[in-house]
Design a protein around this motif. Structure first.
Motif, PDB file in Angstrom:
ATOM      1  N   PHE A  97       0.820  -1.217   0.000  1.00  0.00           N
ATOM      2  CA  PHE A  97       0.000   0.000   0.000  1.00  0.00           C
ATOM      3  C   PHE A  97       0.852   1.264   0.000  1.00  0.00           C
ATOM      4  CE2 PHE A  97      -2.192   3.364   2.442  1.00  0.00           C
ATOM      5  CZ  PHE A  97      -3.252   3.603   1.581  1.00  0.00           C
ATOM      6  N   TRP A  98       1.750   1.404   0.981  1.00  0.00           N
ATOM      7  CA  TRP A  98       2.510   2.650   1.118  1.00  0.00           C
ATOM      8  C   TRP A  98       3.425   2.920  -0.065  1.00  0.00           C
ATOM      9  CZ3 TRP A  98       0.412   6.173   3.779  1.00  0.00           C
ATOM     10  CH2 TRP A  98      -0.377   5.852   4.873  1.00  0.00           C
ATOM     11  N   PRO A  99       4.163   1.935  -0.582  1.00  0.00           N
ATOM     12  CA  PRO A  99       4.954   2.210  -1.792  1.00  0.00           C
ATOM     13  C   PRO A  99       4.067   2.575  -2.997  1.00  0.00           C
ATOM     14  CG  PRO A  99       5.823   0.280  -0.692  1.00  0.00           C
ATOM     15  CD  PRO A  99       4.532   0.628  -0.001  1.00  0.00           C
ATOM     16  N   SER A 100       2.881   1.981  -3.078  1.00  0.00           N
ATOM     17  CA  SER A 100       1.958   2.305  -4.173  1.00  0.00           C
ATOM     18  C   SER A 100       1.448   3.734  -4.042  1.00  0.00           C
ATOM     19  CB  SER A 100       0.781   1.338  -4.193  1.00  0.00           C
ATOM     20  OG  SER A 100       1.224   0.029  -4.425  1.00  0.00           O
ATOM     21  N   VAL A 101       1.175   4.158  -2.818  1.00  0.00           N
ATOM     22  CA  VAL A 101       0.734   5.540  -2.581  1.00  0.00           C
ATOM     23  C   VAL A 101       1.822   6.514  -3.015  1.00  0.00           C
ATOM     24  CG1 VAL A 101       0.234   7.230  -0.745  1.00  0.00           C
ATOM     25  CG2 VAL A 101      -0.945   5.016  -0.773  1.00  0.00           C
ATOM     26  N   VAL A 102       3.051   6.248  -2.595  1.00  0.00           N
ATOM     27  CA  VAL A 102       4.163   7.117  -2.987  1.00  0.00           C
ATOM     28  C   VAL A 102       4.330   7.093  -4.505  1.00  0.00           C
ATOM     29  CG1 VAL A 102       6.668   7.439  -2.837  1.00  0.00           C
ATOM     30  CG2 VAL A 102       5.342   6.928  -0.761  1.00  0.00           C
ATOM     31  N   ALA A 103       4.260   5.908  -5.100  1.00  0.00           N
ATOM     32  CA  ALA A 103       4.463   5.774  -6.549  1.00  0.00           C
ATOM     33  C   ALA A 103       3.403   6.521  -7.347  1.00  0.00           C
ATOM     34  CB  ALA A 103       4.476   4.298  -6.943  1.00  0.00           C
ATOM     35  N   PHE A 104       2.121   6.346  -7.006  1.00  0.00           N
ATOM     36  CA  PHE A 104       1.109   7.019  -7.830  1.00  0.00           C
ATOM     37  C   PHE A 104       1.187   8.531  -7.665  1.00  0.00           C
ATOM     38  CE2 PHE A 104      -2.216   7.051  -4.412  1.00  0.00           C
ATOM     39  CZ  PHE A 104      -2.779   8.312  -4.647  1.00  0.00           C
ATOM     40  N   ASN A 105       1.582   8.991  -6.496  1.00  0.00           N
ATOM     41  CA  ASN A 105       1.718  10.435  -6.312  1.00  0.00           C
ATOM     42  C   ASN A 105       2.941  10.993  -7.035  1.00  0.00           C
ATOM     43  OD1 ASN A 105      -0.454  11.682  -4.588  1.00  0.00           O
ATOM     44  ND2 ASN A 105       0.018   9.828  -3.436  1.00  0.00           N
ATOM     45  N   LEU A 106       4.051  10.265  -7.007  1.00  0.00           N
ATOM     46  CA  LEU A 106       5.233  10.715  -7.748  1.00  0.00           C
ATOM     47  C   LEU A 106       4.982  10.694  -9.253  1.00  0.00           C
ATOM     48  CD1 LEU A 106       8.195   9.045  -5.806  1.00  0.00           C
ATOM     49  CD2 LEU A 106       7.704  11.491  -6.009  1.00  0.00           C
ATOM     50  N   VAL A 107       4.500   9.564  -9.753  1.00  0.00           N
ATOM     51  CA  VAL A 107       4.228   9.445 -11.189  1.00  0.00           C
ATOM     52  C   VAL A 107       3.185  10.472 -11.620  1.00  0.00           C
ATOM     53  CG1 VAL A 107       3.280   7.921 -12.981  1.00  0.00           C
ATOM     54  CG2 VAL A 107       4.937   7.032 -11.333  1.00  0.00           C
ATOM     55  N   GLY A 108       2.133  10.622 -10.835  1.00  0.00           N
ATOM     56  CA  GLY A 108       1.070  11.571 -11.179  1.00  0.00           C
ATOM     57  C   GLY A 108       1.530  13.011 -11.182  1.00  0.00           C
ATOM     58  N   THR A 109       2.350  13.385 -10.202  1.00  0.00           N
ATOM     59  CA  THR A 109       2.856  14.756 -10.148  1.00  0.00           C
ATOM     60  C   THR A 109       3.797  15.024 -11.314  1.00  0.00           C
ATOM     61  OG1 THR A 109       2.650  14.789  -7.737  1.00  0.00           O
ATOM     62  CG2 THR A 109       4.102  16.436  -8.733  1.00  0.00           C
ATOM     63  N   VAL A 110       4.700  14.097 -11.580  1.00  0.00           N
ATOM     64  CA  VAL A 110       5.617  14.257 -12.721  1.00  0.00           C
ATOM     65  C   VAL A 110       4.805  14.359 -14.016  1.00  0.00           C
ATOM     66  CG1 VAL A 110       7.396  13.106 -14.111  1.00  0.00           C
ATOM     67  CG2 VAL A 110       7.615  13.222 -11.610  1.00  0.00           C
ATOM     68  N   ASP A 111       3.794  13.529 -14.155  1.00  0.00           N
ATOM     69  CA  ASP A 111       2.943  13.574 -15.342  1.00  0.00           C
ATOM     70  C   ASP A 111       2.351  14.969 -15.535  1.00  0.00           C
ATOM     71  OD1 ASP A 111       1.153  12.747 -17.515  1.00  0.00           O
ATOM     72  OD2 ASP A 111      -0.420  12.732 -15.987  1.00  0.00           O
ATOM     73  N   LEU A 112       1.767  15.519 -14.495  1.00  0.00           N
ATOM     74  CA  LEU A 112       1.114  16.828 -14.620  1.00  0.00           C
ATOM     75  C   LEU A 112       2.119  17.942 -14.894  1.00  0.00           C
ATOM     76  CD1 LEU A 112      -1.568  16.566 -11.792  1.00  0.00           C
ATOM     77  CD2 LEU A 112      -1.858  16.154 -14.245  1.00  0.00           C
ATOM     78  N   VAL A 113       3.258  17.920 -14.202  1.00  0.00           N
ATOM     79  CA  VAL A 113       4.274  18.951 -14.418  1.00  0.00           C
ATOM     80  C   VAL A 113       4.811  18.866 -15.852  1.00  0.00           C
ATOM     81  CG1 VAL A 113       6.595  19.703 -13.748  1.00  0.00           C
ATOM     82  CG2 VAL A 113       4.895  19.192 -11.987  1.00  0.00           C
ATOM     83  N   VAL A 114       5.095  17.659 -16.317  1.00  0.00           N
ATOM     84  CA  VAL A 114       5.608  17.507 -17.688  1.00  0.00           C
ATOM     85  C   VAL A 114       4.523  17.878 -18.705  1.00  0.00           C
ATOM     86  CG1 VAL A 114       6.512  15.849 -19.382  1.00  0.00           C
ATOM     87  CG2 VAL A 114       7.390  15.854 -17.041  1.00  0.00           C
ATOM     88  N   ASP A 115       3.264  17.570 -18.399  1.00  0.00           N
ATOM     89  CA  ASP A 115       2.178  17.983 -19.305  1.00  0.00           C
ATOM     90  C   ASP A 115       2.102  19.500 -19.416  1.00  0.00           C
ATOM     91  OD1 ASP A 115       1.531  15.329 -19.723  1.00  0.00           O
ATOM     92  OD2 ASP A 115      -0.191  15.347 -18.356  1.00  0.00           O
ATOM     93  N   TYR A 116       2.245  20.200 -18.296  1.00  0.00           N
ATOM     94  CA  TYR A 116       2.275  21.673 -18.353  1.00  0.00           C
ATOM     95  C   TYR A 116       3.470  22.140 -19.181  1.00  0.00           C
ATOM     96  CZ  TYR A 116      -1.417  22.647 -14.908  1.00  0.00           C
ATOM     97  OH  TYR A 116      -2.619  22.772 -14.259  1.00  0.00           O
ATOM     98  N   TYR A 117       4.617  21.515 -18.977  1.00  0.00           N
ATOM     99  CA  TYR A 117       5.814  21.870 -19.740  1.00  0.00           C
ATOM    100  C   TYR A 117       5.596  21.621 -21.238  1.00  0.00           C
ATOM    101  CZ  TYR A 117      10.496  21.632 -21.698  1.00  0.00           C
ATOM    102  OH  TYR A 117      11.588  21.813 -22.506  1.00  0.00           O
ATOM    103  N   HIS A 118       5.145  20.404 -21.578  1.00  0.00           N
ATOM    104  CA  HIS A 118       4.893  20.095 -22.995  1.00  0.00           C
ATOM    105  C   HIS A 118       3.864  21.050 -23.588  1.00  0.00           C
ATOM    106  CE1 HIS A 118       6.320  15.638 -22.724  1.00  0.00           C
ATOM    107  NE2 HIS A 118       7.302  16.435 -23.056  1.00  0.00           N
ATOM    108  N   GLY A 119       2.818  21.321 -22.836  1.00  0.00           N
ATOM    109  CA  GLY A 119       1.794  22.243 -23.325  1.00  0.00           C
ATOM    110  C   GLY A 119       2.363  23.607 -23.650  1.00  0.00           C
TER     111      GLY A 119
END
Length: 186
Positions: A97-119
């Motif tokens: 559970f805890w590694p999955s929580v950290v993983a989805f938050n890290l991956v999700g945050t990177v996704d959104l930041v890179v999407d803003y950058y790409h945009g």
């Protein structure tokens, strides 16, 4: 006003009502929840990010939506959604559970930041009409996703109350002080 100006206004103002709502209704409740329950609530919201694959559907988005934006946004959302679902499925297994929580938050945050950058780099504001039916995603959904990622990281970093002596087999700290049954959250 140009389409780019309208899109940029929408991007910025998309955060305002979510921050007001989050501050008034969601954050006070999340802060009071057990760490597991709070992360489950956030993971539930993010588990719907499989929907980001819609950026790859011709006819839903315009043919001139930059592929560099669409593909990364789609697969980043998809990966985040799957990791959030894994966290939800593993709620009774803290080592998953805890590694999955950290993983989805890290991956999700990177996704959104890179999407803003790409945009920005790819000139998405000038091509906002190419988002088609997905236009609402960056305006209405992304602000809430980013706000909840920040909240999740804050909740992960805050000190957890220690378990009371004689509290049985409950673990102290790290948000594991009171694992509850799946029916007790949300």
């Amino acid at each position: 006003m140009s389409p780019a100006t309208i899109f940029n206004i929408h991007l910025v103002l998309g955060y305002v009502p979510w921050l007001l709502c989050f501050g008034a209704y969601i954050w006070p409740r999340l802060k009071l929840m057990d760490g597991v329950e709070a992360q489950r609530a956030i993971a539930t919201l993010h588990s719907f990010r499989f929907f980001g694959l819609v950026f790859l559907l011709p006819g839903v988005v315009g043919p001139n939506l930059p592929a560099g934006f669409a593909a990364f946004a789609a697969y980043g959302d998809f990966a985040t959604g799957l990791l959030a679902m894994l966290a939800l499925l593993a709620v009774r297994r803290p080592t998953i559970f805890w590694p999955s929580v950290v993983a989805f938050n890290l991956v999700g945050t990177v996704d959104l930041v890179v999407d803003y950058y790409h945009g920005t780099v790819l000139g998405l504001p000038d091509l906002a009409g190419q988002l088609g039916a997905t236009y609402a995603i960056p305006i209405l959904y992304v602000p809430l996703l980013m706000i909840t990622h920040v909240a999740a990281f804050y909740l992960l970093a805050r000190p957890q109350p220690k378990a009371l002596p004689g509290a049985g087999d409950q673990e102290a700290g790290g948000g594991l002080s009171s694992l509850r049954s799946p029916s007790s959250a949300l």
